[in-house]
Write an enzyme that holds these catalytic residues in place. Structure first.
Site, PDB file in Angstrom:
ATOM      1  N   GLU A 121       7.952  18.664 -25.024  1.00 31.14           N
ATOM      2  CA  GLU A 121       7.322  18.950 -23.732  1.00 31.14           C
ATOM      3  C   GLU A 121       7.828  20.270 -23.148  1.00 31.14           C
ATOM      4  OE1 GLU A 121       4.880  17.412 -22.357  1.00 31.14           O
ATOM      5  OE2 GLU A 121       4.846  15.352 -23.098  1.00 31.14           O
ATOM      6  N   HIS A 154       6.520   9.286 -27.958  1.00 33.19           N
ATOM      7  CA  HIS A 154       5.548  10.151 -27.286  1.00 33.19           C
ATOM      8  C   HIS A 154       5.754  11.629 -27.630  1.00 33.19           C
ATOM      9  CE1 HIS A 154       2.819  11.714 -24.298  1.00 33.19           C
ATOM     10  NE2 HIS A 154       3.796  12.389 -23.732  1.00 33.19           N
ATOM     11  N   LYS A 163       1.860  11.324 -11.564  1.00 29.63           N
ATOM     12  CA  LYS A 163       1.063  10.438 -12.413  1.00 29.63           C
ATOM     13  C   LYS A 163       1.876   9.185 -12.721  1.00 29.63           C
ATOM     14  CE  LYS A 163      -2.042  13.528 -14.948  1.00 29.63           C
ATOM     15  NZ  LYS A 163      -2.446  13.967 -16.307  1.00 29.63           N
ATOM     16  N   GLU A 206      -5.809  16.789 -11.080  1.00 38.74           N
ATOM     17  CA  GLU A 206      -6.343  17.146 -12.397  1.00 38.74           C
ATOM     18  C   GLU A 206      -7.862  17.316 -12.387  1.00 38.74           C
ATOM     19  OE1 GLU A 206      -6.159  15.224 -16.779  1.00 38.74           O
ATOM     20  OE2 GLU A 206      -4.222  15.336 -15.775  1.00 38.74           O
ATOM     21  N   ASN A 247      -2.017  18.828 -20.644  1.00 43.75           N
ATOM     22  CA  ASN A 247      -2.285  17.854 -21.707  1.00 43.75           C
ATOM     23  C   ASN A 247      -2.392  18.506 -23.080  1.00 43.75           C
ATOM     24  OD1 ASN A 247      -2.511  15.471 -20.006  1.00 43.75           O
ATOM     25  ND2 ASN A 247      -4.400  16.382 -19.228  1.00 43.75           N
ATOM     26  N   ARG A 298      -4.770  21.533 -13.987  1.00 40.91           N
ATOM     27  CA  ARG A 298      -3.728  20.591 -14.399  1.00 40.91           C
ATOM     28  C   ARG A 298      -4.003  20.002 -15.778  1.00 40.91           C
ATOM     29  NH1 ARG A 298      -0.567  15.903 -10.897  1.00 40.91           N
ATOM     30  NH2 ARG A 298       0.665  15.148 -12.659  1.00 40.91           N
ATOM     31  N   ARG A 321       0.811  -1.222   0.000  1.00 39.16           N
ATOM     32  CA  ARG A 321       0.000   0.000   0.000  1.00 39.16           C
ATOM     33  C   ARG A 321       0.847   1.276   0.000  1.00 39.16           C
ATOM     34  NH1 ARG A 321      -3.087  -3.388   3.525  1.00 39.16           N
ATOM     35  NH2 ARG A 321      -5.022  -4.048   2.481  1.00 39.16           N
ATOM     36  N   LYS A 339       5.557  23.070 -14.158  1.00 40.28           N
ATOM     37  CA  LYS A 339       4.729  21.926 -13.803  1.00 40.28           C
ATOM     38  C   LYS A 339       4.475  21.872 -12.301  1.00 40.28           C
ATOM     39  CE  LYS A 339       3.703  17.158 -14.695  1.00 40.28           C
ATOM     40  NZ  LYS A 339       3.989  15.948 -15.504  1.00 40.28           N
ATOM     41  N   HIS A 389      -1.890  16.444 -26.189  1.00 39.79           N
ATOM     42  CA  HIS A 389      -1.850  15.030 -25.816  1.00 39.79           C
ATOM     43  C   HIS A 389      -3.069  14.237 -26.287  1.00 39.79           C
ATOM     44  CE1 HIS A 389       1.536  16.352 -23.498  1.00 39.79           C
ATOM     45  NE2 HIS A 389       1.734  15.165 -22.982  1.00 39.79           N
ATOM     46  N   HIS A 428      -1.879  11.165 -28.124  1.00 37.75           N
ATOM     47  CA  HIS A 428      -2.127   9.811 -27.623  1.00 37.75           C
ATOM     48  C   HIS A 428      -2.892   8.968 -28.639  1.00 37.75           C
ATOM     49  CE1 HIS A 428      -1.656  10.837 -23.040  1.00 37.75           C
ATOM     50  NE2 HIS A 428      -0.505  10.735 -23.678  1.00 37.75           N
TER      51      HIS A 428
END
Length: 375
Positions: free
Chosen positions: A192, A273, A150, A243, A251, A247, A128, A233, A254, A258
């Site tokens: 980026e 990417h 993330k 997000e 993206n 936030r 955990r 960031k 993206h 993606h």
């Protein structure tokens, strides 16, 4: 952003009990043991890396940890996006459990975004949650994926659809390692960097237009670009960690990107990417122009800069045949930024004026893709 010394920067991510530092500069890999031991009590660690990075840096990192009294084991995975899978997640979790890594021990991600995402996910679910350190070795991971928490793996339905938020305890961005990247890898990471200027830092984008060659050459300009990107960031993550609002601006490019990655089945010989993000940012600006939000001249300017640094900017630059538009739309519909079945895109009203556009008409997107795709 705090200046530690001329050749090193420190960016702090303020998240209460989950706050952490990002150290940026040369020679940090050799100091990893000392930096970790001053922040984390556990004397045991597990390093997750890939075949390419491990061959170059694993032994040195192990020596640094040992020098500061940290006993370490390691696991080396294949390089590439396809490693972000359940199979390799299971493998990493098995190694951590067999090594009896406990909650106060450290799991270290030594690699690019793939290794960081996968390792962070494993560190967040084993027992955990155990301590987690990022040592990103690509430009893309230093300015983006190693910061913000993330983590996750890919699914058959799309990229990064299975995962958790798990903030690291420390990020060590050793700028020396970037000298070993291929030109293609460095360019992909630069997409980026440029993204932060296009989101809400027009002065930074203009600085990049003038200084990108120095960023590519290394030295002070490179450290400055990475530090500004990480601070940008960190500011967004501190304001909206999970997000729920701002936030989502990170993206930019993206959603399109993606979908294009999924269309190539994550084949890095066709598209990586950062290249998908580059094409996606140009598409986002051209779609904004189509929606009468900005002048087409801005889309031309963005494309010109990304093209100048050697990045792809159009769908017809992706090798091989792309699937039908309906398939691309299915990938977009699976995107994490879809809410209540409505398409959400990051669009712009000007240079550095990106915003979250909810309920974008799918029919408009489909027609736009049809126009932009190779004839």
């Amino acid at each position: 952003m705090t200046k530690v010394e001329t050749s090193e920067r420190l960016v702090h991510v303020p998240l209460g009990e989950r706050s952490y530092d990002i150290l940026i500069g040369p020679g940090l890999m050799a100091r990893a043991g000392g930096e970790i031991s001053t922040r984390i009590k556990g004397r045991r660690a597990a390093i997750v890396t890939d075949e390419n990075v491990g061959a170059r840096y694993l032994d040195g990192l192990m020596d640094s940890l040992q020098t500061d009294g940290i006993e370490a084991v390691s696991v080396t995975l294949p390089a590439g996006e396809k490693t972000k899978s359940f199979d390799y997640l299971t493998k990493v979790c098995d190694v951590l459990l067999e090594a009896r890594i406990e909650r106060n021990d450290t799991v270290i991600a030594l690699g690019g975004g793939v290794i960081g995402d996968l390792t962070g996910f494993a560190a967040g679910i084993v027992r955990r949650g155990v301590r987690f350190v990022q040592i990103p070795t690509s430009l893309l991971s230093q300015v983006d994926s190693s910061v913000g928490g993330k983590t996750g793996i890919n699914a058959r339905q799309g990229k990064n659809l299975i995962g958790i938020f798990n903030q690291p305890d420390l990020v060590l961005a050793d700028t020396d390692v970037l000298d070993t990247l291929s030109e293609r890898e460095f360019r992909a990471g630069y997409a980026e960097v440029a993204k932060y200027g296009l989101i809400d830092k027009p002065d930074f984008f203009e600085w990049l237009e003038k200084n990108w060659r120095d960023v590519f050459a290394g030295g002070a300009a490179r450290i400055e670009a990475i530090a500004v990107s990480c601070q940008a960031k960190a500011d967004v993550v501190a304001a909206d960690e999970r997000e729920n609002g701002r936030r989502a601006l990170l993206n930019l490019g993206h959603t399109f990107g993606h979908a294009l990655e999924a269309a190539t089945q994550y084949d890095s010989s066709r598209l990586v990417h950062g290249e998908g993000v580059s094409i996606g940012m140009v598409l986002a600006h051209r779609f904004s122009a189509r929606m009468n939000l900005v002048s087409p001249d801005l889309a031309d300017r963005v494309e010109a800069h990304l093209k100048a640094v050697g990045l792809p900017t159009r769908m017809d630059q992706i090798p091989g045949e792309l699937p039908p538009t309906d398939v691309l739309m299915d990938a977009i519909a699976q995107d994490k930024k879809v809410k209540s079945g409505k398409l959400t895109f990051i669009l712009t009203r000007g240079l550095g004026q990106s915003f979250v556009a909810d309920d974008v008409p799918a029919s408009e997107v489909q027609r736009f893709i049809e126009e932009m795709r190779p004839s």
